[in-house]
Design a protein around this motif. Structure first.
Motif, mmCIF file in Angstrom:
data_model
loop_
_atom_site.group_PDB
_atom_site.id
_atom_site.type_symbol
_atom_site.label_atom_id
_atom_site.label_comp_id
_atom_site.label_asym_id
_atom_site.label_seq_id
_atom_site.Cartn_x
_atom_site.Cartn_y
_atom_site.Cartn_z
ATOM 1 N N ASN A 242 8.496 12.767 14.125
ATOM 2 C CA ASN A 242 9.777 13.469 14.111
ATOM 3 C C ASN A 242 9.999 14.201 12.801
ATOM 4 O O ASN A 242 10.508 15.323 12.787
ATOM 5 C CB ASN A 242 10.930 12.508 14.402
ATOM 6 N N SER A 243 9.626 13.596 11.693
ATOM 7 C CA SER A 243 9.776 14.256 10.399
ATOM 8 C C SER A 243 8.983 15.557 10.359
ATOM 9 O O SER A 243 9.507 16.606 9.989
ATOM 10 C CB SER A 243 9.311 13.324 9.276
ATOM 11 N N VAL A 244 7.733 15.489 10.765
ATOM 12 C CA VAL A 244 6.871 16.674 10.711
ATOM 13 C C VAL A 244 7.333 17.743 11.705
ATOM 14 O O VAL A 244 7.479 18.917 11.353
ATOM 15 C CB VAL A 244 5.398 16.289 10.958
ATOM 16 N N GLU B 92 4.921 5.983 14.407
ATOM 17 C CA GLU B 92 4.649 7.224 15.143
ATOM 18 C C GLU B 92 5.919 8.046 15.332
ATOM 19 O O GLU B 92 5.916 9.265 15.120
ATOM 20 C CB GLU B 92 4.015 6.907 16.490
ATOM 21 N N GLU B 93 7.008 7.408 15.703
ATOM 22 C CA GLU B 93 8.274 8.126 15.900
ATOM 23 C C GLU B 93 8.791 8.724 14.595
ATOM 24 O O GLU B 93 9.171 9.888 14.542
ATOM 25 C CB GLU B 93 9.331 7.200 16.505
ATOM 26 N N LEU B 94 8.833 7.920 13.540
ATOM 27 C CA LEU B 94 9.384 8.387 12.266
ATOM 28 C C LEU B 94 8.561 9.524 11.667
ATOM 29 O O LEU B 94 9.108 10.536 11.223
ATOM 30 C CB LEU B 94 9.483 7.220 11.280
ATOM 31 N N ILE B 95 7.264 9.360 11.659
ATOM 32 C CA ILE B 95 6.388 10.363 11.044
ATOM 33 C C ILE B 95 6.338 11.637 11.881
ATOM 34 O O ILE B 95 6.481 12.745 11.364
ATOM 35 C CB ILE B 95 4.984 9.768 10.826
ATOM 36 N N GLY C 18 -1.549 15.587 9.166
ATOM 37 C CA GLY C 18 -0.983 14.491 8.384
ATOM 38 C C GLY C 18 -0.450 13.374 9.268
ATOM 39 O O GLY C 18 -0.476 12.203 8.878
ATOM 40 N N ILE C 19 0.045 13.730 10.449
ATOM 41 C CA ILE C 19 0.510 12.713 11.397
ATOM 42 C C ILE C 19 -0.660 11.801 11.770
ATOM 43 O O ILE C 19 -0.580 10.586 11.661
ATOM 44 C CB ILE C 19 1.112 13.342 12.668
ATOM 45 N N ARG C 20 -1.747 12.412 12.198
ATOM 46 C CA ARG C 20 -2.927 11.654 12.626
ATOM 47 C C ARG C 20 -3.466 10.792 11.489
ATOM 48 O O ARG C 20 -3.732 9.595 11.668
ATOM 49 C CB ARG C 20 -4.017 12.601 13.127
ATOM 50 N N LEU C 21 -3.612 11.373 10.315
ATOM 51 C CA LEU C 21 -4.172 10.645 9.175
ATOM 52 C C LEU C 21 -3.269 9.491 8.735
ATOM 53 O O LEU C 21 -3.751 8.399 8.433
ATOM 54 C CB LEU C 21 -4.411 11.604 8.003
ATOM 55 N N SER C 22 -1.968 9.737 8.707
ATOM 56 C CA SER C 22 -1.052 8.684 8.257
ATOM 57 C C SER C 22 -0.999 7.529 9.253
ATOM 58 O O SER C 22 -0.985 6.358 8.855
ATOM 59 C CB SER C 22 0.346 9.250 7.999
ATOM 60 N N LEU C 23 -0.998 7.832 10.548
ATOM 61 C CA LEU C 23 -0.983 6.764 11.548
ATOM 62 C C LEU C 23 -2.279 5.954 11.520
ATOM 63 O O LEU C 23 -2.257 4.730 11.667
ATOM 64 C CB LEU C 23 -0.718 7.329 12.935
ATOM 65 N N TRP D 181 0.846 -1.178 0.000
ATOM 66 C CA TRP D 181 0.000 0.000 0.000
ATOM 67 C C TRP D 181 0.884 1.231 0.000
ATOM 68 O O TRP D 181 1.890 1.267 0.707
ATOM 69 C CB TRP D 181 -0.889 0.007 1.242
ATOM 70 N N ARG D 182 0.484 2.266 -0.773
ATOM 71 C CA ARG D 182 1.237 3.524 -0.840
ATOM 72 C C ARG D 182 0.274 4.697 -0.713
ATOM 73 O O ARG D 182 -0.833 4.649 -1.230
ATOM 74 C CB ARG D 182 1.954 3.660 -2.181
ATOM 75 N N ARG D 183 0.769 5.733 -0.058
ATOM 76 C CA ARG D 183 -0.043 6.947 0.066
ATOM 77 C C ARG D 183 0.860 8.117 0.423
ATOM 78 O O ARG D 183 1.865 7.948 1.111
ATOM 79 C CB ARG D 183 -1.114 6.755 1.131
ATOM 80 N N THR D 184 0.477 9.306 -0.022
ATOM 81 C CA THR D 184 1.201 10.536 0.292
ATOM 82 C C THR D 184 0.343 11.385 1.229
ATOM 83 O O THR D 184 -0.874 11.482 1.044
ATOM 84 C CB THR D 184 1.521 11.319 -0.996
ATOM 85 N N PHE D 185 1.005 11.984 2.212
ATOM 86 C CA PHE D 185 0.322 12.835 3.191
ATOM 87 C C PHE D 185 1.028 14.185 3.268
ATOM 88 O O PHE D 185 2.236 14.272 3.040
ATOM 89 C CB PHE D 185 0.347 12.193 4.585
#
Length: 150
Positions: free
Chosen positions: A58-60, A53-56, A23-28, A13-17
């Motif tokens: 921290n990125s944002v 959760e950590e990777l996303i 975007g954190i909430r939606l992607s998780l 599965w692939r998706r862009t946020f």
């Protein structure tokens, strides 16, 4: 609604946020919905969720929603499940950060002497079975793999 591949042990599965707090909430939520349809052991599900959760986050947060060139931050996520492993790929167009080479901060001192933050690198390194990093034309690419028991 559960999203699942053709087989509970496999699929991609692939998706862009947008790289914003929402975007954190939606992607998780997206990752969790897919993972619930996979045949994951409880500890695998936990490790995947924690590392995502950590990777996303921290990125944002560390990029403040901005790409290296000042444009908006974007996250490209891929979740791939195979019979022997599940892999989460997190790509962003933020400042380069090699999590594999980054030192893991430890909590080996009294609680009142700990500084907040910085423990995420160590958590990801501890909970992912394998962790890879690459700089790409888009930006950062981190692949966290979680091996399934035989």
């Amino acid at each position: 609604m559960t999203i699942a591949g053709p087989d509970p042990s496999g699929g991609e599965w692939r998706r862009t946020f947008d790289g914003e707090r929402e975007g954190i909430r939606l992607s998780l939520a997206w990752i969790e919905e897919i993972a619930q349809g996979l045949d994951l052991a409880e500890d695998q599900f936990y490790a995947l969720r924690l590392c995502a959760e950590e990777l996303i986050t921290n990125s944002v947060l560390h990029n403040a929603g901005r790409a290296r060139n000042g444009d908006r931050l974007h996250l490209r996520l891929t979740l791939a499940a195979q019979a022997d492993r599940v892999a989460l790929t997190v790509e962003d167009n933020g400042a380069y950060f090699d999590i594999v080479s980054a030192p893991a901060k430890t909590a080996d001192q009294p609680l009142d002497q700990l500084q907040p933050g910085g423990l995420g690198v160590g958590l990801v390194k501890r909970f992912a079975s394998r962790l890879d990093y690459a700089q790409t034309e888009f930006g950062n690419k981190v692949v966290a793999a979680f091996y399934r028991p035989p």
